[in-house]
Design a protein around this motif. Structure first.
Motif, PDB file in Angstrom:
ATOM      1  N   ASP A  49      27.665  23.142  39.000  1.00  0.00           N
ATOM      2  CA  ASP A  49      28.942  23.108  39.389  1.00  0.00           C
ATOM      3  C   ASP A  49      29.084  21.364  39.791  1.00  0.00           C
ATOM      4  N   ILE A  50      29.152  20.709  38.841  1.00  0.00           N
ATOM      5  CA  ILE A  50      29.060  19.294  39.248  1.00  0.00           C
ATOM      6  C   ILE A  50      29.667  18.437  37.789  1.00  0.00           C
ATOM      7  N   GLN A  51      30.310  17.277  38.042  1.00  0.00           N
ATOM      8  CA  GLN A  51      30.812  16.301  37.315  1.00  0.00           C
ATOM      9  C   GLN A  51      30.568  14.914  37.957  1.00  0.00           C
ATOM     10  N   PHE A  52      30.191  13.923  36.951  1.00  0.00           N
ATOM     11  CA  PHE A  52      30.185  12.665  37.721  1.00  0.00           C
ATOM     12  C   PHE A  52      31.110  11.562  36.937  1.00  0.00           C
ATOM     13  N   PHE A  53      31.490  10.560  37.960  1.00  0.00           N
ATOM     14  CA  PHE A  53      32.526   9.662  37.402  1.00  0.00           C
ATOM     15  C   PHE A  53      31.776   8.484  37.599  1.00  0.00           C
ATOM     16  N   ALA A  54      32.577   7.311  36.707  1.00  0.00           N
ATOM     17  CA  ALA A  54      32.251   6.014  36.775  1.00  0.00           C
ATOM     18  C   ALA A  54      32.959   5.391  37.830  1.00  0.00           C
ATOM     19  N   ASP A  55      34.178   5.553  38.147  1.00  0.00           N
ATOM     20  CA  ASP A  55      35.079   5.036  38.829  1.00  0.00           C
ATOM     21  C   ASP A  55      34.255   4.380  40.169  1.00  0.00           C
ATOM     22  N   PRO A  56      34.647   3.154  40.744  1.00  0.00           N
ATOM     23  CA  PRO A  56      33.927   2.885  41.806  1.00  0.00           C
ATOM     24  C   PRO A  56      34.635   3.571  43.105  1.00  0.00           C
ATOM     25  N   PRO A  57      33.794   3.963  44.199  1.00  0.00           N
ATOM     26  CA  PRO A  57      34.215   4.640  45.250  1.00  0.00           C
ATOM     27  C   PRO A  57      35.274   3.659  46.078  1.00  0.00           C
ATOM     28  N   GLN A  58      36.379   4.510  46.509  1.00  0.00           N
ATOM     29  CA  GLN A  58      37.362   3.607  47.176  1.00  0.00           C
ATOM     30  C   GLN A  58      36.934   3.163  48.648  1.00  0.00           C
ATOM     31  N   THR A  59      36.035   3.837  49.316  1.00  0.00           N
ATOM     32  CA  THR A  59      35.493   3.581  50.387  1.00  0.00           C
ATOM     33  C   THR A  59      33.968   3.973  50.664  1.00  0.00           C
ATOM     34  N   PHE A  60      33.412   3.621  51.829  1.00  0.00           N
ATOM     35  CA  PHE A  60      32.030   3.864  52.054  1.00  0.00           C
ATOM     36  C   PHE A  60      31.984   4.387  53.521  1.00  0.00           C
ATOM     37  N   TYR A  61      31.317   5.217  53.940  1.00  0.00           N
ATOM     38  CA  TYR A  61      30.852   5.466  55.365  1.00  0.00           C
ATOM     39  C   TYR A  61      29.366   5.941  55.778  1.00  0.00           C
ATOM     40  N   THR A  62      29.162   5.802  56.751  1.00  0.00           N
ATOM     41  CA  THR A  62      27.669   6.067  56.966  1.00  0.00           C
ATOM     42  C   THR A  62      27.445   7.061  57.953  1.00  0.00           C
ATOM     43  N   LEU A  63      26.085   7.924  57.646  1.00  0.00           N
ATOM     44  CA  LEU A  63      25.752   8.808  58.579  1.00  0.00           C
ATOM     45  C   LEU A  63      24.630   8.340  59.370  1.00  0.00           C
ATOM     46  N   VAL A  64      24.128   8.757  60.437  1.00  0.00           N
ATOM     47  CA  VAL A  64      23.218   8.604  61.340  1.00  0.00           C
ATOM     48  C   VAL A  64      22.496  10.090  61.647  1.00  0.00           C
ATOM     49  N   PRO A  65      21.403  10.108  62.096  1.00  0.00           N
ATOM     50  CA  PRO A  65      20.676  11.343  62.573  1.00  0.00           C
ATOM     51  C   PRO A  65      21.391  12.295  63.314  1.00  0.00           C
ATOM     52  N   GLY A  66      21.946  13.580  63.109  1.00  0.00           N
ATOM     53  CA  GLY A  66      22.786  14.306  63.945  1.00  0.00           C
ATOM     54  C   GLY A  66      24.205  14.292  63.689  1.00  0.00           C
ATOM     55  N   GLN A  67      24.744  13.553  62.594  1.00  0.00           N
ATOM     56  CA  GLN A  67      25.850  13.626  62.306  1.00  0.00           C
ATOM     57  C   GLN A  67      26.011  14.602  60.778  1.00  0.00           C
ATOM     58  N   PHE A  68      27.208  14.896  60.456  1.00  0.00           N
ATOM     59  CA  PHE A  68      27.207  15.520  59.269  1.00  0.00           C
ATOM     60  C   PHE A  68      28.806  15.273  58.727  1.00  0.00           C
ATOM     61  N   THR A  69      28.753  15.465  57.177  1.00  0.00           N
ATOM     62  CA  THR A  69      29.867  15.190  56.380  1.00  0.00           C
ATOM     63  C   THR A  69      30.204  16.637  55.875  1.00  0.00           C
ATOM     64  N   ILE A  70      31.491  17.027  55.760  1.00  0.00           N
ATOM     65  CA  ILE A  70      32.123  17.949  55.061  1.00  0.00           C
ATOM     66  C   ILE A  70      32.543  17.529  53.634  1.00  0.00           C
ATOM     67  N   LEU A  71      32.312  17.945  52.633  1.00  0.00           N
ATOM     68  CA  LEU A  71      33.103  17.445  51.464  1.00  0.00           C
ATOM     69  C   LEU A  71      33.525  18.567  50.666  1.00  0.00           C
ATOM     70  N   PHE A  72      34.987  18.533  50.554  1.00  0.00           N
ATOM     71  CA  PHE A  72      35.509  19.401  49.933  1.00  0.00           C
ATOM     72  C   PHE A  72      35.875  19.291  48.389  1.00  0.00           C
ATOM     73  N   PRO A  73      36.076  20.135  47.482  1.00  0.00           N
ATOM     74  CA  PRO A  73      36.244  19.911  46.033  1.00  0.00           C
ATOM     75  C   PRO A  73      37.232  18.878  45.603  1.00  0.00           C
ATOM     76  N   GLU A  74      38.163  18.348  46.643  1.00  0.00           N
ATOM     77  CA  GLU A  74      39.182  17.307  46.607  1.00  0.00           C
ATOM     78  C   GLU A  74      38.418  16.081  46.806  1.00  0.00           C
ATOM     79  N   ASP A  75      37.203  16.024  47.366  1.00  0.00           N
ATOM     80  CA  ASP A  75      36.388  14.893  47.692  1.00  0.00           C
ATOM     81  C   ASP A  75      35.282  14.292  46.849  1.00  0.00           C
TER      82      ASP A  75
END
Length: 148
Positions: free
Chosen positions: A102-128
């Motif tokens: 259930d994975i595919q990789f891409f060479a496109d550069p990311p549009q943006t970056f964000y950072t997590l610190v302990p206690g934070q989460f990110t939810i990433l959907f199939p469109e992300d």
């Protein structure tokens, strides 16, 4: 893509019928005492991957996408950045979609970056499209795979 703290996790239960169960499972586990590896929560519907991983520079970040699962990535040690882009805008596949993993990789550069610190989460959907494990040093984190 969602970025928040565990204190607000209940706000997202309605987004997927399995999210509440996934977050409740996180509450009941002592993640810091568990060994890295895969842990089943509800068979193939919800499972947990615990990772202790070295981070890499942003130039080495590879965007990835999933079809069957959304990711809930919870950081509990270190500081981790993620690259992000809308999947619909990706143009440079590095591989065919691997349905078994259930994975595919891409060479496109990311549009943006964000950072997590302990206690934070990110939810990433199939469109992300996301490029995890960016930064310096190492992290310990939980990755919940929740079937869409």
């Amino acid at each position: 893509m969602i970025l928040d703290t565990l204190d607000h996790a209940s706000r997202y239960f309605g987004l997927n019928p399995r999210l509440e169960r996934a977050f409740r499972a996180l509450e009941s586990l002592d993640l810091e005492q568990m060994a890295p590896g895969r842990y089943e929560i509800d068979g193939e519907e919800i499972f947990l991957n615990l990772a202790h991983a070295e981070l890499k520079p942003s130039a080495a970040a590879k965007l990835e996408v999933h079809n069957r699962y959304l990711d809930v990535q919870l950081l509990f040690e270190g500081r981790e950045s993620f690259g992000w882009s809308p999947r619909a805008e990706l143009r440079e596949p590095e591989s065919q979609f691997d349905a078994e993993r259930d994975i595919q990789f891409f060479a496109d550069p990311p549009q943006t970056f964000y950072t997590l610190v302990p206690g934070q989460f990110t939810i990433l959907f199939p469109e992300d499209a996301h490029a995890p494990l960016v930064g310096e040093g190492a992290v310990r984190k939980a990755i919940l795979k929740v079937r869409v």
